[in-house]
Design an enzyme around this catalytic site. Structure first.
Site, PDB file in Angstrom:
ATOM      1  N   SER A  54       2.994  -2.406  10.401  1.00 15.34           N
ATOM      2  CA  SER A  54       4.288  -1.940  10.297  1.00 15.34           C
ATOM      3  C   SER A  54       5.049  -3.201  10.228  1.00 15.34           C
ATOM      4  O   SER A  54       6.255  -3.496  11.023  1.00 15.34           O
ATOM      5  CB  SER A  54       4.792  -1.257  11.517  1.00 15.34           C
ATOM      6  N   GLU A  93      -5.290  -4.896  11.103  1.00 20.05           N
ATOM      7  CA  GLU A  93      -4.189  -3.807  11.160  1.00 20.05           C
ATOM      8  C   GLU A  93      -4.091  -3.093  12.338  1.00 20.05           C
ATOM      9  O   GLU A  93      -5.185  -2.439  12.651  1.00 20.05           O
ATOM     10  CB  GLU A  93      -4.167  -2.649   9.973  1.00 20.05           C
ATOM     11  N   LYS A 151       0.194   4.419  -0.386  1.00 26.36           N
ATOM     12  CA  LYS A 151      -0.680   5.300   0.033  1.00 26.36           C
ATOM     13  C   LYS A 151      -0.273   6.814  -0.595  1.00 26.36           C
ATOM     14  O   LYS A 151      -0.398   6.474  -1.961  1.00 26.36           O
ATOM     15  CB  LYS A 151      -0.184   5.661   1.699  1.00 26.36           C
ATOM     16  N   HIS A 160      -9.115   0.858   5.206  1.00 29.47           N
ATOM     17  CA  HIS A 160      -7.967   1.222   5.974  1.00 29.47           C
ATOM     18  C   HIS A 160      -8.222   2.041   6.864  1.00 29.47           C
ATOM     19  O   HIS A 160      -9.287   3.032   7.038  1.00 29.47           O
ATOM     20  CB  HIS A 160      -6.919   1.595   5.058  1.00 29.47           C
ATOM     21  N   GLY A 215       2.869   3.135  11.684  1.00 26.21           N
ATOM     22  CA  GLY A 215       3.514   4.258  11.747  1.00 26.21           C
ATOM     23  C   GLY A 215       4.184   4.788  12.995  1.00 26.21           C
ATOM     24  O   GLY A 215       4.520   6.106  13.237  1.00 26.21           O
ATOM     25  N   ASN A 234       0.926  -1.154  -0.058  1.00 25.93           N
ATOM     26  CA  ASN A 234      -0.043   0.131  -0.004  1.00 25.93           C
ATOM     27  C   ASN A 234       0.866   0.973   0.031  1.00 25.93           C
ATOM     28  O   ASN A 234       1.369   1.747   0.954  1.00 25.93           O
ATOM     29  CB  ASN A 234      -1.035  -0.162   1.206  1.00 25.93           C
ATOM     30  N   GLU A 267      -6.676   4.556   8.043  1.00 26.85           N
ATOM     31  CA  GLU A 267      -6.580   6.030   7.577  1.00 26.85           C
ATOM     32  C   GLU A 267      -7.882   6.401   7.107  1.00 26.85           C
ATOM     33  O   GLU A 267      -8.304   7.535   7.377  1.00 26.85           O
ATOM     34  CB  GLU A 267      -5.383   6.214   6.924  1.00 26.85           C
TER      35      GLU A 267
END
Length: 252
Positions: free
Chosen positions: A215, A169, A11, A97, A175, A9, A99
Site C-alpha cells: 500500500s 509485500e 490487478k 504475489h 488493501g 500492478n 493474492e
C-alpha cells in the site's frame, strides 16, 4: 548503484478503453516529468499486453505481466506461459504475489519453477514475499519471509539471481489501509538483503533491487523510498490513477 524500479500492478482492473487512457496518461507524464534514472513497469491485465507494448518503449518504460505458468506449453486452459509473454514483448513478470498464494494456492516450490521458466525466457521476475498479520504479530515473521526466498530462489546461481527483482509485500498492509512504517520496511529489506548475501555473496545482494509492496501511495512513498534498502515499489491501487502513480514514481 541499484536500479530504482516502480511497477504498477493493475490487478483485475480497467476495461480496454479505460486501460488505454490510463497507460497513455502514464507514458506522457513519465516522458515529460521524470528525469531521474527510474524504470517504470506497467503490469496490466494480460489481455492488454500486446496493445500496450507500443506505448512502453525507451529507457524509462517497460511492460510487465502479472503472472505466468510454470510450464512452457501444454493443456492448461486459461493459462499463459513465459514463452508467450516473451513473444509479445513483455520484459518483467510478477511472481508469487500474495493474492496468487492466497487465492490460487501457489507454493514456494511451484514459484521456484515459475522463476526458472521466466529466467529461461529472458523475463525479469519480480518475486513477491511477505507475511500475514497473524505471522507478524505472533510468529517469526522475518524467518518466514526469508524461507520464501530460500525455497523459491536459493537454487539459482549468482548469475541468475542477478536478474531477479524482489518485492516485499506485508500482506497485512495490502488493501487494508495499513502500511508498514518506513522503519519496518527498512528492517525487513535489510534482513532480506543480508539473507541474499549469505547465499549469493555481497555483490549480488547489494545489486538486487528490493521493492516495497504494501500500500505505498502518493502520501507515503517519499518516506518509504528514502530508506537505504528500499529501491522502489510494487504499486497496486495508486497505479490506477495516473497522477498518484507519477507522484510515487518521482519519489523513487
Amino acid at each position: 548503484m541499484r536500479k530504482k524500479i516502480v511497477a504498477g500492478n493493475w490487478k483485475m482492473n480497467k476495461t480496454a478503453d479505460e486501460g488505454l487512457a490510463l497507460v497513455s496518461e502514464v507514458v506522457n507524464m513519465v516522458s515529460a516529468e521524470v528525469t531521474a534514472p527510474v524504470t517504470v513497469v506497467v503490469c496490466p491485465p494480460a489481455l492488454y499486453l500486446t496493445t500496450f507494448k507500443s506505448y512502453l518503449t525507451g529507457d524509462k518504460l517497460a511492460l510487465g505481466a502479472q503472472n505466468c505458468h510454470e510450464k512452457a506449453a501444454g493443456a492448461y486452459t486459461g493459462e499463459i506461459s513465459a514463452p508467450m509473454l516473451k513473444s509479445v514483448g513483455v520484459q518483467y513478470v510478477i511472481l508469487g504475489h500474495s493474492e496468487r498464494r492466497q487465492y490460487f494456492g501457489e507454493t514456494n516450490a511451484q514459484l521456484a519453477e515459475k522463476v526458472n521458466i521466466a529466467l529461461e525466457n529472458g523475463l525479469i521476475p519480480i518475486f513477491c514475499c511477505g507475511e500475514s498479520r497473524e505471522m507478524r504479530e505472533t510468529g517469526d515473521y522475518v524467518g518466514f519471509v526469508k524461507n520464501q526466498l530460500t525455497e523459491s530462489l536459493f537454487h539459482l546461481s549468482a548469475e541468475q539471481m542477478a536478474n531477479v527483482v524482489i518485492a516485499y509485500e506485508p500482506i497485512w498492509a495490502i488493501g487494508t489501509g495499513l502500511t508498514a512504517s518506513s522503519a519496518q520496511a527498512q528492517d525487513m529489506h535489510f534482513a532480506l538483503r543480508q539473507h541474499l548475501a549469505g547465499q549469493f555473496g555481497d555483490e549480488v545482494a547489494q545489486n538486487t533491487s528490493i521493492l516495497y509492496g504494501g500500500s505505498a501511495n502518493a502520501q507515503n512513498a517519499q518516506e518509504l523510498f528514502g530508506q537505504p534498502d528500499v529501491d522502489g515499489g510494487l504499486i497496486g491501487g495508486a497505479s490506477l490513477k495516473s497522477r498518484d502513480f507519477l507522484t510515487v514514481v518521482k519519489a523513487a
